[in-house]
Design a protein around this motif. Structure first.
Motif, mmCIF file in Angstrom:
data_model
loop_
_atom_site.group_PDB
_atom_site.id
_atom_site.type_symbol
_atom_site.label_atom_id
_atom_site.label_comp_id
_atom_site.label_asym_id
_atom_site.label_seq_id
_atom_site.Cartn_x
_atom_site.Cartn_y
_atom_site.Cartn_z
ATOM 1 N N PHE A 94 55.826 22.537 39.449
ATOM 2 C CA PHE A 94 56.405 23.046 38.698
ATOM 3 C C PHE A 94 57.693 23.711 39.169
ATOM 4 C CE2 PHE A 94 53.514 26.759 39.333
ATOM 5 C CZ PHE A 94 52.774 25.909 39.759
ATOM 6 N N ASP A 95 57.582 24.884 40.039
ATOM 7 C CA ASP A 95 58.795 26.032 40.456
ATOM 8 C C ASP A 95 59.727 24.907 41.360
ATOM 9 O OD1 ASP A 95 57.988 27.265 39.197
ATOM 10 O OD2 ASP A 95 57.321 28.604 40.202
ATOM 11 N N GLY A 96 58.910 24.022 42.040
ATOM 12 C CA GLY A 96 59.514 23.278 43.270
ATOM 13 C C GLY A 96 61.505 22.033 42.846
ATOM 14 N N VAL A 97 60.815 22.518 41.780
ATOM 15 C CA VAL A 97 61.725 21.918 41.033
ATOM 16 C C VAL A 97 62.881 22.746 40.855
ATOM 17 C CG1 VAL A 97 63.129 20.398 39.321
ATOM 18 C CG2 VAL A 97 60.735 19.929 39.833
ATOM 19 N N ASN A 98 62.792 23.863 40.652
ATOM 20 C CA ASN A 98 63.961 24.121 40.456
ATOM 21 C C ASN A 98 64.368 25.090 42.381
ATOM 22 O OD1 ASN A 98 63.339 24.844 37.423
ATOM 23 N ND2 ASN A 98 61.928 26.362 38.133
ATOM 24 N N TYR A 99 63.707 24.954 43.178
ATOM 25 C CA TYR A 99 64.100 25.130 45.145
ATOM 26 C C TYR A 99 64.891 24.278 44.879
ATOM 27 C CZ TYR A 99 60.938 28.804 45.097
ATOM 28 O OH TYR A 99 59.408 29.817 44.928
ATOM 29 N N LEU A 100 64.537 23.323 44.558
ATOM 30 C CA LEU A 100 65.373 21.971 44.797
ATOM 31 C C LEU A 100 66.818 22.003 44.274
ATOM 32 C CD1 LEU A 100 63.086 18.678 43.818
ATOM 33 C CD2 LEU A 100 63.990 19.950 47.056
ATOM 34 N N VAL A 101 67.168 22.558 43.287
ATOM 35 C CA VAL A 101 67.980 22.677 42.516
ATOM 36 C C VAL A 101 68.758 24.023 43.389
ATOM 37 C CG1 VAL A 101 69.375 23.333 40.575
ATOM 38 C CG2 VAL A 101 67.556 21.842 40.142
ATOM 39 N N SER A 102 68.026 24.660 43.324
ATOM 40 C CA SER A 102 68.998 25.608 44.129
ATOM 41 C C SER A 102 69.434 25.790 45.647
ATOM 42 C CB SER A 102 67.596 26.954 44.365
ATOM 43 O OG SER A 102 67.755 27.724 43.277
ATOM 44 N N ALA A 103 68.310 24.344 46.579
ATOM 45 C CA ALA A 103 69.366 24.664 48.036
ATOM 46 C C ALA A 103 70.251 23.065 47.151
ATOM 47 C CB ALA A 103 67.915 23.391 48.338
ATOM 48 N N GLU A 104 70.386 22.627 46.683
ATOM 49 C CA GLU A 104 70.987 21.914 46.530
ATOM 50 C C GLU A 104 71.883 22.186 46.179
ATOM 51 O OE1 GLU A 104 69.703 18.385 43.152
ATOM 52 O OE2 GLU A 104 68.655 17.613 44.966
ATOM 53 N N THR A 105 72.506 23.005 44.750
ATOM 54 C CA THR A 105 73.435 23.944 44.722
ATOM 55 C C THR A 105 74.611 24.607 45.305
ATOM 56 O OG1 THR A 105 72.216 25.035 42.908
ATOM 57 C CG2 THR A 105 72.877 22.789 42.083
ATOM 58 N N GLY A 106 73.059 25.350 45.775
ATOM 59 C CA GLY A 106 73.058 26.995 46.115
ATOM 60 C C GLY A 106 73.193 28.323 45.436
ATOM 61 N N GLU A 107 73.004 28.078 44.297
ATOM 62 C CA GLU A 107 72.713 29.122 43.407
ATOM 63 C C GLU A 107 71.558 29.713 43.698
ATOM 64 O OE1 GLU A 107 73.915 27.916 39.304
ATOM 65 O OE2 GLU A 107 75.640 26.642 39.867
ATOM 66 N N ARG A 108 71.804 31.008 43.083
ATOM 67 C CA ARG A 108 70.242 31.432 43.588
ATOM 68 C C ARG A 108 69.116 31.825 42.012
ATOM 69 N NH1 ARG A 108 70.798 36.192 47.512
ATOM 70 N NH2 ARG A 108 70.947 35.108 49.318
ATOM 71 N N ASN A 109 68.597 31.295 42.246
ATOM 72 C CA ASN A 109 67.500 31.682 40.306
ATOM 73 C C ASN A 109 66.832 33.073 40.621
ATOM 74 O OD1 ASN A 109 65.439 32.055 39.220
ATOM 75 N ND2 ASN A 109 64.932 28.779 39.136
ATOM 76 N N PRO A 110 67.094 33.698 40.146
ATOM 77 C CA PRO A 110 66.576 34.881 40.071
ATOM 78 C C PRO A 110 64.958 35.412 40.026
ATOM 79 C CG PRO A 110 67.669 34.717 37.793
ATOM 80 C CD PRO A 110 68.060 33.662 38.905
ATOM 81 N N ALA A 111 64.625 34.380 39.329
ATOM 82 C CA ALA A 111 63.254 34.987 39.717
ATOM 83 C C ALA A 111 62.012 34.147 41.062
ATOM 84 C CB ALA A 111 62.400 33.227 37.975
ATOM 85 N N HIS A 112 63.117 33.164 41.329
ATOM 86 C CA HIS A 112 62.928 32.911 43.581
ATOM 87 C C HIS A 112 63.677 33.478 44.322
ATOM 88 C CE1 HIS A 112 61.827 29.396 40.235
ATOM 89 N NE2 HIS A 112 60.433 29.678 41.197
ATOM 90 N N GLY A 113 62.684 33.460 45.415
ATOM 91 C CA GLY A 113 63.550 34.453 46.511
ATOM 92 C C GLY A 113 64.251 33.413 47.282
#
Length: 150
Positions: free
Chosen positions: A33-52
């Motif tokens: 569930f959260d892992g998909v958001n980590y992948l997006v952050s890793a691919e785009t370099g954008e920081r997600n305020p909910a994740h370190g």
């Protein structure tokens, strides 16, 4: 015997995680569930305020070696879980003895929750590994006494 049990634990871990690496062939919102958001952050370099930033940065570093971000994320989690096993062994060997350390490490390596967390594309394994690295460093005897300097 303690090192043999550590080797057995790592072997069991690698066998389970290798099978899961290939079986878990695509991310899903149900499992990751959260892992998909980590992948997006890793691919785009954008920081997600909910994740370190640590886990996406580690994914980005591993994917720079030629892996897709999903495979890189799986590899980061597995490597972190393996590091955690070794550090758990070091902490237990130092604090309660080699026999208990070997058995504890072997038991953790076959624990279903540990196996699950070690293969998910989530930051849990990396965070746990960093904690166990800190614990291992804290309990490992040194030849030079640590002193505070003013």
């Amino acid at each position: 015997m303690s090192r043999a049990l550590l080797l057995a634990a790592l072997t069991v871990f690698v066998v389970f995680q290798t099978q899961l690496f290939f079986a878990h062939d695509h991310p899903s919102r149900f499992r990751d569930f959260d892992g998909v958001n980590y992948l997006v952050s890793a691919e785009t370099g954008e920081r997600n305020p909910a994740h370190g930033p640590g886990y996406p940065t580690a994914i980005r570093m591993v994917s720079a070696m030629g892996l897709d971000t999903y495979s890189a994320a799986k590899l980061v989690s597995r490597a972190a879980a393996a590091i955690m096993l070794v550090c758990l062994w070091v902490v237990f060997k130092t604090t309660v003895g080699p026999g208990v350390a070997g058995m504890a490490t072997l038991l953790v390596s076959v624990c279903p929750l540990f196996i699950q967390r070690g293969h998910e594309i989530m930051s849990d394994a990396l965070a746990s590994a960093l904690l166990w690295v800190a614990l291992a460093l804290a309990v490992t005897p040194t030849t030079k006494r640590w002193t505070a300097t003013a």
